[in-house]
Design an enzyme around this catalytic site. Sequence first.
Site, PDB file in Angstrom:
ATOM      1  N   LYS A  54      31.220  45.830  58.956  1.00 56.18           N
ATOM      2  CA  LYS A  54      31.773  47.070  58.387  1.00 56.18           C
ATOM      3  C   LYS A  54      30.672  48.104  58.188  1.00 56.18           C
ATOM      4  O   LYS A  54      30.891  49.298  58.405  1.00 56.18           O
ATOM      5  CB  LYS A  54      32.494  46.773  57.076  1.00 56.18           C
ATOM      6  N   HIS A 102      29.789  34.783  44.198  1.00 63.24           N
ATOM      7  CA  HIS A 102      31.107  34.148  44.161  1.00 63.24           C
ATOM      8  C   HIS A 102      31.438  33.762  42.732  1.00 63.24           C
ATOM      9  O   HIS A 102      30.575  33.388  41.943  1.00 63.24           O
ATOM     10  CB  HIS A 102      31.193  32.942  45.100  1.00 63.24           C
TER      11      HIS A 102
END
Length: 115
Positions: A54, A102
């Site tokens: 991206k 995470h």
Amino acid sequence: MIGIDVVSINRIEKMYEKFGKKAYHKYLNENEIKLIKKIETAAGFWAAKEAASKALGCGIGEECAFHDILLSKTPKNAPFITFSKKVLEKFSIKKAHVSISHDNGFAIAVVALEK
């Protein structure tokens, strides 16, 4: 250029349960697979590669495949990202930075590229 991606750890876990190590080979090379001790790491690597694509502005595909994005660890165990020679030249990348985290069932990664 900046890219970000978030992925459900459960999604990567189900993919691994269904396909085993073959699932990892889809997006990781052998050196990257050796770094995976927990499913959270595998999910973080997926997010990092998506975020990198991206940041390049092309997504995963012909211009930049999963295996054109290379992840490793520094001596202090921080994630480190680089790219294949083809991608480095095509996109004129001088420096790349990655952060992976995470928590609570999700992995997230941010990639910043300098040209």
